[in-house]
Enzyme design. Sequence first.
Site, short mmCIF file in Angstrom:
data_model
loop_
_atom_site.label_atom_id
_atom_site.label_comp_id
_atom_site.label_asym_id
_atom_site.label_seq_id
_atom_site.Cartn_x
_atom_site.Cartn_y
_atom_site.Cartn_z
N THR A 212 0.85 -1.19 0.00
CA THR A 212 0.00 0.00 0.00
C THR A 212 0.88 1.24 0.00
O THR A 212 2.08 1.16 -0.24
CB THR A 212 -0.98 -0.04 1.19
OG1 THR A 212 -1.91 1.05 1.07
CG2 THR A 212 -0.27 0.08 2.54
N ASN A 213 0.30 2.40 0.25
CA ASN A 213 1.07 3.64 0.31
C ASN A 213 0.55 4.50 1.46
O ASN A 213 -0.38 4.11 2.16
CB ASN A 213 1.01 4.38 -1.03
CG ASN A 213 -0.42 4.67 -1.42
OD1 ASN A 213 -1.12 5.42 -0.77
ND2 ASN A 213 -0.89 4.01 -2.49
N ARG A 214 1.13 5.67 1.64
CA ARG A 214 0.84 6.46 2.83
C ARG A 214 -0.39 7.36 2.70
O ARG A 214 -0.67 8.16 3.59
CB ARG A 214 2.04 7.34 3.17
CG ARG A 214 3.27 6.58 3.56
CD ARG A 214 4.39 7.54 3.93
NE ARG A 214 5.67 6.88 3.96
CZ ARG A 214 6.11 6.13 4.96
NH1 ARG A 214 5.35 5.98 6.03
NH2 ARG A 214 7.29 5.57 4.91
#
Length: 406
Positions: A212-214
């Site tokens: 995933t990402n932030r």
Amino acid sequence: MPNAGDLSGRFIVVGVSGGIAAYKAVEVCRLLVDAGAHVAPIMTPDAERFIGKTTLSALCSEPVHTSLWDDASPIPHTRLGQRADLIVVAPATARVIAAYAAGMSDDLLTATLIATVAPVVVCPAMHTEMWEHPAVRHNVATLRSRGVHIVEPEDGRLAGGDMGRGRLAAPETILAEARRVLAPTQSKLAARHVVVSAGGTREPIDAVRVITNRSSGKQGHAIANEAARRGAKVTLVTTADFLPVPGVSVVRVETAAEMKSAIDTAAASADVVIMTAAVADFRPVPIAEGKWKKHDGVPSVVLEPTPDILAGLGAAKRPGQVLVGFAAETSNLVDNAKSKLAHKNLDIVVANDVSQPKVGFGHDTNAVTIVTKLGTSAIPLADKRTVAAHVLDSVEASLHPTQEHP
Ligand code: C5P
């Protein structure tokens, strides 16, 4: 069942502070609820000397909030301040007005006032001598200069039988001011279908792990909320769990593929699509069955590209449809945004330099450059709700007038 009045779907916080006029707040709440609003009441400790909590809890849409500390939510002031479409303080005592003007937040009401960017209507009520005191005049002028709406007190009978200026305005006057402040703007987005994506996608590696990402989804949710406030019919396709506001219909997704399917379906009838989401560019292939075990050794993850949802929409763009992309960059902000605008056939690219402090992923603030075919405009660091308003102003400017709904 919520009432279907003209304030239907509006979340209004009513703050009641400790003056004899607190009993009239009961009527203010009742009128707002009758007009369809969701009313969340806050009482200061002194207000409880004048009216019972049960009265307000029974009349309002949720139980009365009294403390920064004993609410079920650990940060009730930010929850209430962020959710509010409007805060009405009635009655507002000299103390609450002074604290608000000074930016002090020593109880739930004043903390909520400092924690909101929603419009605020302050309805003072106090003895004439207090109302005319230079300190109070100064504080009221300060609030006015910041855009706070003041409902002037009236002449009449005051506590203790005195007569003079300082009596809380009539509940109907306060309702009228709430209506005026919340009246829908003549927005080009009214009755348009706006599709917004938000959050970072999660791509499974195996049965328990994801890439995933932030991205928190805060900016996309702020845009969806602001579009609804402007009267749009909003579909929000999101990976985040924030509470939706009235007028926003939420489609909850996880992966880029789920997001694409939901966006493509919604975009078929959309006037505007705003792709705020941080969609994964690559996903693991194949997804391992079950959970990878440590004793099986170090696995290698093979990635394949995901379809670019926005580029697909750009290729199939209908005349009059407005497409907005986001670009999180760490260098060459404007040049990269301009090339994205051209390559993906977009109308607007909102670029943010995520290497800057307090900008982009996870923060409550953002600083962006809005790039259109006509030029660029830099929006300095501001809360995400303000940035959302700028983005939607730009969308409105791009909507072709001949495409307007009747
Ligand atoms: O080219 P880049 O991925 O930086 O573009 C970012 C924009 O494209 C964002 O608006 C994002 O939501 C969108 N996007 C997309 N599908 C992808 C990747 C990004 O719609 N697979």
